[in-house]
Design a protein around this motif. Structure first.
Motif, PDB file in Angstrom:
ATOM      1  N   LEU A   5       9.530  79.980  78.425  1.00 12.76           N
ATOM      2  CA  LEU A   5      11.011  80.750  78.882  1.00 12.76           C
ATOM      3  C   LEU A   5      11.981  79.865  78.651  1.00 12.76           C
ATOM      4  O   LEU A   5      12.068  78.655  78.583  1.00 12.76           O
ATOM      5  CB  LEU A   5      10.658  81.068  80.270  1.00 12.76           C
ATOM      6  CG  LEU A   5       9.350  82.062  80.582  1.00 12.76           C
ATOM      7  CD1 LEU A   5       9.552  82.543  82.026  1.00 12.76           C
ATOM      8  CD2 LEU A   5       9.497  83.321  79.664  1.00 12.76           C
ATOM      9  N   PRO A 210       6.001  87.766  80.626  1.00  8.48           N
ATOM     10  CA  PRO A 210       6.048  87.663  79.286  1.00  8.48           C
ATOM     11  C   PRO A 210       5.012  88.589  78.604  1.00  8.48           C
ATOM     12  O   PRO A 210       3.991  88.671  78.833  1.00  8.48           O
ATOM     13  CB  PRO A 210       5.766  86.232  78.744  1.00  8.48           C
ATOM     14  CG  PRO A 210       6.056  85.478  80.309  1.00  8.48           C
ATOM     15  CD  PRO A 210       5.786  86.384  81.180  1.00  8.48           C
ATOM     16  N   THR A 236      12.772  86.625  79.845  1.00 12.32           N
ATOM     17  CA  THR A 236      11.343  86.802  80.596  1.00 12.32           C
ATOM     18  C   THR A 236      10.264  86.832  79.116  1.00 12.32           C
ATOM     19  O   THR A 236       9.013  86.913  79.034  1.00 12.32           O
ATOM     20  CB  THR A 236      10.795  87.855  81.346  1.00 12.32           C
ATOM     21  OG1 THR A 236      11.622  87.676  82.251  1.00 12.32           O
ATOM     22  CG2 THR A 236       9.579  87.496  81.900  1.00 12.32           C
TER      23      THR A 236
END
Length: 543
Positions: A5, A210, A236
């Protein structure tokens, strides 16, 4: 391979987009309606092209760029283009018209307005009382005069190096107007850091992971559409699909069609979906999570049983600070509350004198951020309002609620006299000004009454001028042409006088306590509604 991230040193929107374009250049990222998915690399390229064009229009760091646009991909291009320039976007509610619109255009001091055809038509008669000097027509056949340029002229594709403005987390990016209560609407100043930090919080609270694909009908002029969907997806490594408008009858089918994992909206949307007739396909609509705050606990459970989708409605915030609460998906959970206070936020409940009250006692909700640059920077051109909201070094939300010992917050009601209808905030003050323009109205007071689908309906208590008679159809036509569709009162209460105190101030609590008296005019019952295709139409009042 797991892609990391955005690291903590990424604190601006442009840096976040460029990071995403580098690590996941070809991933599907954003989509609006039936347009193609746009990747991070393509969005970064398009935003740079728009930034070049705006710079050619002499948009400099700190300049305000106003927009009047429904959900469409150009809104996102402008959002990131402005970030590259260090300019300030002012996304205006595209349903605004008349004085509602003129006030915000003038107050923000924007010199450039980007709008579709309907937006340009709504703004055209108001421009002489604003600072707008350049109009950008996103629809090439939009209204034009010597100030108007076409969108294709603004979008400048060029391979030469483009040097973005060196923004920081404190660099102002947006002014979002929130409805006035005892005064005109206030522009909330949102910095780059607020957008980035808000996006990170939703991942830590497990709302978004994610690879998730968010599905929402939130409008992109709303804080929710940006802070609750776009930025969490950005921070994300997730993706987000925006519907152009909310349609309860097709919402779940559309979400499944685009491969959504997570539904995002507000309580009235969830309730409206539940109100649709059951079908044999209901059990096929299974998603990872549905987020519809606020929603009654029994409605959450009904949604889960019917659609096989976990529901989380434990979240609370406002344009000034999002999120203030957000329960973790993995728990602990308390469905009847507004959610758990995350570690990034500090909340105190205070009485009218600013003293903290014990757990379980209702008072005003006041908040502070524990992470720098994770709330609004104040109200645009309203320093006194900012100081009043931040008295005692706490942001006073104007909402009442209480905390419990486990750190869960429960919203009780609004201290302020605002109205929440169909997911939109309506200023009673602003609406009263608009209704008072009717030639037969001597006095008016606007209050909220409970709506059967959640949130509020609107009641306008009106005193007519001597000799005037009330024509429901003519009043509806007047309102249709002079206020946004969602602000049109459902109930009209014609009365001889308004209840006032010794100072002559209307005692709205008396009107609220009356709720919907017998004999009031109910526009919905009469069949008076604004069709979807007429909600943005601009026309003169009929009376």
């Amino acid at each position: 391979m797991t892609v990391p991230l955005p690291p903590p040193d990424i604190r601006t929107l442009d840096a976040a987009l460029r990071y995403r374009a580098q690590v996941l250049p070809d991933q599907e990222f954003v989509r609006v309606g039936d347009s193609p998915w746009v990747t991070p690399a393509e969005l970064d390229r398009r935003a740079t092209a728009v930034a070049r064009g705006l710079r050619k229009l002499n948009v400099a760091p700190g300049d305000r760029v106003a927009t009047i646009l429904p959900n469409r991909i150009e809104v996102l291009e402008i959002f990131f283009a402005v970030a590259k320039l260090g300019a300030v976007q002012v996304p205006l509610n595209y349903w605004l018209k008349g004085e509602f619109l003129r006030y915000q255009l003038a107050d923000c001091g924007a010199r450039v307005l980007i709008a579709d055809q309907a937006g340009l038509a709504a703004a055209a008669p108001l421009l002489d009382r604003t600072d707008i000097g350049v109009l950008v027509a996103v629809d090439e056949d939009g209204a034009s005069d010597e100030r108007t340029v076409g969108w294709s002229t603004v979008v400048i594709d060029d391979d030469s190096p483009f040097e973005p403005f060196p923004s920081t987390a404190r660099t102002l990016h947006s002014i979002l107007y929130t409805s006035g209560t005892t005064g005109m609407p206030k522009g909330c100043m949102l910095g780059n850091g607020y957008f980035v930090n808000s996006g990170r919080v939703y991942h830590t609270r497990e709302w978004i992971a994610p690879g998730d694909r968010l599905f929402t009908a939130w409008p992109l002029f709303h804080a929710a559409g940006l802070l609750n969907a776009l930025c969490p997806a950005l921070m994300t490594n997730a993706s987000v699909h925006y519907e152009k408008e909310f349609h309860a009858s097709t919402y779940l089918a559309r979400a499944r069609e685009v491969g959504a994992t997570t539904l995002m909206g507000v309580g009235f949307m969830g309730n409206a979906i539940l109100a649709q007739p059951p079908t044999e396909k209901d059990s096929e609509y299974r998603f990872k999570l549905a987020v519809f705050p606020p929603m009654a606990e029994h409605k959450q459970l009904e949604f889960e049983r019917r659609f096989g989708t976990p529901v989380l409605c434990e979240g609370y915030g406002q344009t000034e600070f999002l999120p203030i609460t957000a329960s973790k998906v993995s728990g602990p959970r308390k469905r009847s509350t507004s959610g758990q206070i995350p570690p990034t936020v500090e909340v105190r409940i205070v009485d009218d004198d600013g003293n903290e009250v014990p757990d379980g006692t209702a008072g005003e909700i006041t908040v502070r951020a524990k992470v720098p640059d994770s709330m609004f920077q104040g109200y645009w051109n309203k320093s006194e309002a900012t100081l009043e909201a931040w008295r005692g070094l706490w942001h006073h939300t104007g909402d009442r609620g209480y905390k419990d010992a486990d750190g869960f917050l429960t919203f009780v009601d609004r201290k302020k006299d605002a109205i929440r209808r169909r997911g939109e905030n309506v200023s009673s003050f602003e609406l009263e000004i608009a209704i008072a323009e009717h030639p037969d109205v001597a006095a008016v007071a606007v209050t909220a009454v409970p709506s059967p689908v959640g949130e509020d309906d609107i009641k306008a208590s009106i005193v007519l001028k001597d000799g005037a008679t009330f024509d429901p159809a003519a009043m509806f036509e007047f309102l249709k042409n002079n206020v946004p569709y969602y602000a049109i009162p459902r109930y009209i209460d014609i009365r001889g006088s308004l209840p006032t105190n010794a100072m002559g101030r209307v005692m709205k609590q008396v009107l609220r306590d009356e709720k919907v008296p017998d004999g009031v005019v109910d526009f919905e019952q009469l069949g008076f509604v604004v069709p979807r295709d007429q909600r943005r139409a601009v026309g003169a009042a009929t009376r």
